[in-house]
Scaffold this motif. Structure first.
Motif, PDB file in Angstrom:
ATOM      1  N   LEU A  55       0.687  -1.255   0.015  1.00 49.58           N
ATOM      2  CA  LEU A  55       0.057  -0.144  -0.093  1.00 49.58           C
ATOM      3  C   LEU A  55       0.904   1.219   0.016  1.00 49.58           C
ATOM      4  N   SER A  58       1.431   2.407  -3.624  1.00 48.83           N
ATOM      5  CA  SER A  58       0.135   2.435  -4.151  1.00 48.83           C
ATOM      6  C   SER A  58      -0.629   3.694  -4.098  1.00 48.83           C
ATOM      7  N   GLU A  59      -1.509   4.011  -4.967  1.00 47.16           N
ATOM      8  CA  GLU A  59      -2.247   5.094  -4.991  1.00 47.16           C
ATOM      9  C   GLU A  59      -3.975   4.986  -4.720  1.00 47.16           C
ATOM     10  N   ILE A  60      -3.938   3.620  -4.227  1.00 44.51           N
ATOM     11  CA  ILE A  60      -5.391   3.072  -4.018  1.00 44.51           C
ATOM     12  C   ILE A  60      -6.042   3.990  -2.539  1.00 44.51           C
ATOM     13  N   LYS A  61      -7.257   4.175  -2.983  1.00 43.45           N
ATOM     14  CA  LYS A  61      -7.849   5.089  -1.741  1.00 43.45           C
ATOM     15  C   LYS A  61      -8.667   4.271  -0.879  1.00 43.45           C
ATOM     16  N   ASN A  62      -9.012   2.969  -1.370  1.00 45.66           N
ATOM     17  CA  ASN A  62     -10.080   2.111  -0.801  1.00 45.66           C
ATOM     18  C   ASN A  62      -9.245   0.719  -0.667  1.00 45.66           C
ATOM     19  N   PRO A  63      -8.245   0.646   0.297  1.00 50.21           N
ATOM     20  CA  PRO A  63      -7.440  -0.590   0.478  1.00 50.21           C
ATOM     21  C   PRO A  63      -8.419  -1.657   0.575  1.00 50.21           C
ATOM     22  N   ARG A  66     -10.142  -3.336  -2.269  1.00 54.43           N
ATOM     23  CA  ARG A  66      -9.079  -3.961  -3.154  1.00 54.43           C
ATOM     24  C   ARG A  66      -8.836  -5.296  -2.537  1.00 54.43           C
ATOM     25  N   ARG A 167      -7.674   1.733 -13.441  1.00 52.61           N
ATOM     26  CA  ARG A 167      -6.741   2.390 -12.379  1.00 52.61           C
ATOM     27  C   ARG A 167      -5.821   3.104 -13.098  1.00 52.61           C
ATOM     28  N   SER A 230      -3.304  11.180 -12.111  1.00 53.71           N
ATOM     29  CA  SER A 230      -3.495  11.025 -10.584  1.00 53.71           C
ATOM     30  C   SER A 230      -3.617  12.185  -9.646  1.00 53.71           C
ATOM     31  N   GLN A 232      -1.443  14.246  -8.879  1.00 51.58           N
ATOM     32  CA  GLN A 232      -0.533  14.454  -7.778  1.00 51.58           C
ATOM     33  C   GLN A 232       0.693  15.388  -8.153  1.00 51.58           C
TER      34      GLN A 232
END
Length: 423
Positions: A55, A58-63, A66, A167, A230, A232
């Protein structure tokens, strides 16, 4: 290259685990974590060191989502408590009536042994390891921003409905930049082969300005941009070297992007004779290569010299013969567009245009005179006699002393013919 490689005897666990899972897919990482913990619930899985390491990159907002999607999509078909429409291979997870997850170890061993290896590797930091702090890629006409910096990628069957998710995935350049920024005390590099073959504006996009040394992170004129996908903020760290290679014989160098020329230093890498074995079976390979390249420079230009890499693995006379047959002579044919008289000059054969070879008693190229009367059946004023050229049949199968004579004749002075010898 040694500048970007480190042998370590001890490494922080956080850094080691981050490297360990960097290129692993989520199903492998989650599988190794579940295998390590035994029977777990998803909320507990989020606390596992491998999941935390994955994590962090990663740029996952809801791990949580996932983890749920990956567990369900790789659950064995016989599990009635998981009714996921699109199951993915390999299938090895199991869920019981208490929402406790586990892995079928026998299936993991057969279908995904890499999970067992990952779990084993994560248990103990190796006492010594070689860390590679560089990446290597090749540009081509279809290479783009999405592969280099970041892009939107479709993922099949990882949402709850079994449909398609999209993604934002980092590209190779963004990944190496992130590694370098987190490790400012070490040098990093990305090697780009055939850098002149890519569409620079398409690949670098807005980042072409960021590669300048004074625009790097921490530099005087530090500059960051907001990435379009992203959102960012992104900058290029000062400890990352961008090294591109190109072949000067490739005419596409003439059209290299001016923006690239302004931002890179150019260093010419000519054939290095010191890297070539000096003596192989009585043949001075350095003199051989040097003589050929001097002739190419005289007849064509210095950008088309033969590189030393062709000869690096040569250890026998037969190796040298094969290099000439399979690499050097075909390359000369391409350089001189089938002009065999110039090819003969490069190889020291010296064909005189009338079917004879001057001075050289061991020519690599055989020149056979063609007489129009023999070809057409009569003399014709519009045609002059010419030659048919071919690699000498004896050279193609020569060995030992005979092969040595063919090769040394390329660079050694030839005896004067009888009609030119001094009284």
């Amino acid at each position: 290259m040694e500048r970007y490689i480190t042998s370590v005897s001890e490494e922080p666990e956080e850094t080691y685990l981050a490297r360990l899972v960097a290129d692993k897919p989520w199903w492998q990482v989650i599988g190794a974590a579940v295998l390590d913990m035994g029977r777990i619930k998803v909320r507990d899985l989020l606390k596992h060191r491998l999941i935390i390491a994955k994590l962090s990159q990663s740029e996952i907002k809801n791990p949580g989502a996932r983890l749920w999607a990956t567990l369900q999509s790789h659950t064995v078909q016989e599990c009635q408590l998981v009714r996921y429409q699109r199951k993915l291979d390999p299938q090895f997870f199991w869920k019981d009536e208490n929402s406790v997850w586990s892995v079928k170890e026998d299936l993991v061993q057969d279908l995904a042994p890499e999970i067992c290896d990952l779990n084993k590797d994560s248990e103990k930091i190796p006492p010594s390891e070689t860390i590679k702090r560089y990446e290597f890629i090749t540009f081509h006409q279809s290479y783009g921003y999405e592969e280099f910096v970041e892009g939107i990628r479709p993922v099949m069957g990882e949402d709850e409905e079994g449909g398609i998710q999209y993604r934002i995935e980092p590209g190779i350049f963004k990944k190496i930049c992130q590694r370098a920024e987190k490790d400012p005390t070490n040098d990093y590099a990305i090697f780009i082969d055939e850098i002149n073959r890519g569409n620079i504006s398409k690949i670098f996009g807005e980042l072409i300005t960021l590669v300048e040394t004074d625009k790097r992170i921490g530099a005087k004129n530090q500059l960051k941009v907001r990435l379009p996908y992203s959102k960012q903020e992104f900058g290029v760290p000062a400890n990352l070297s961008i090294i591109g290679t190109m072949n000067t014989a490739d005419r596409s160098i003439a059209f290299i992007d001016i923006a690239l020329r302004r931002r890179f230093q150019f260093k010419e890498m000519m054939p290095n004779l010191d890297l070539v074995e000096e003596n192989i079976g009585g043949v001075n390979v350095r003199s051989l290569l040097d003589k050929i390249n001097r002739r190419i420079e005289f007849l064509y230009d210095r950008d088309h010299m033969i590189g030393h890499s062709y000869f690096l693995d040569c250890t026998t006379l037969e190796d040298l013969r094969d290099v000439f047959l399979q690499n050097v002579i075909p390359l000369l044919q391409e350089y001189f567009y089938g002009d065999w008289e110039k090819i003969c000059l490069v190889l020291g054969c010296g064909a005189n245009g009338n079917g004879g070879a001057t001075k050289n008693q061991h020519p690599l190229v055989n020149a056979e005179e063609l007489i129009e009367k023999d070809i057409l059946g009569f003399d014709h004023l519009d045609f002059d006699d010419c030659c048919r050229y071919e690699v000498h049949p004896d050279f193609s199968k020569a060995t030992g002393e005979k092969l040595k004579n063919y090769l040394t004749a390329i660079y050694q002075p030839h005896a004067k013919s009888a009609d030119t010898q001094e009284g």
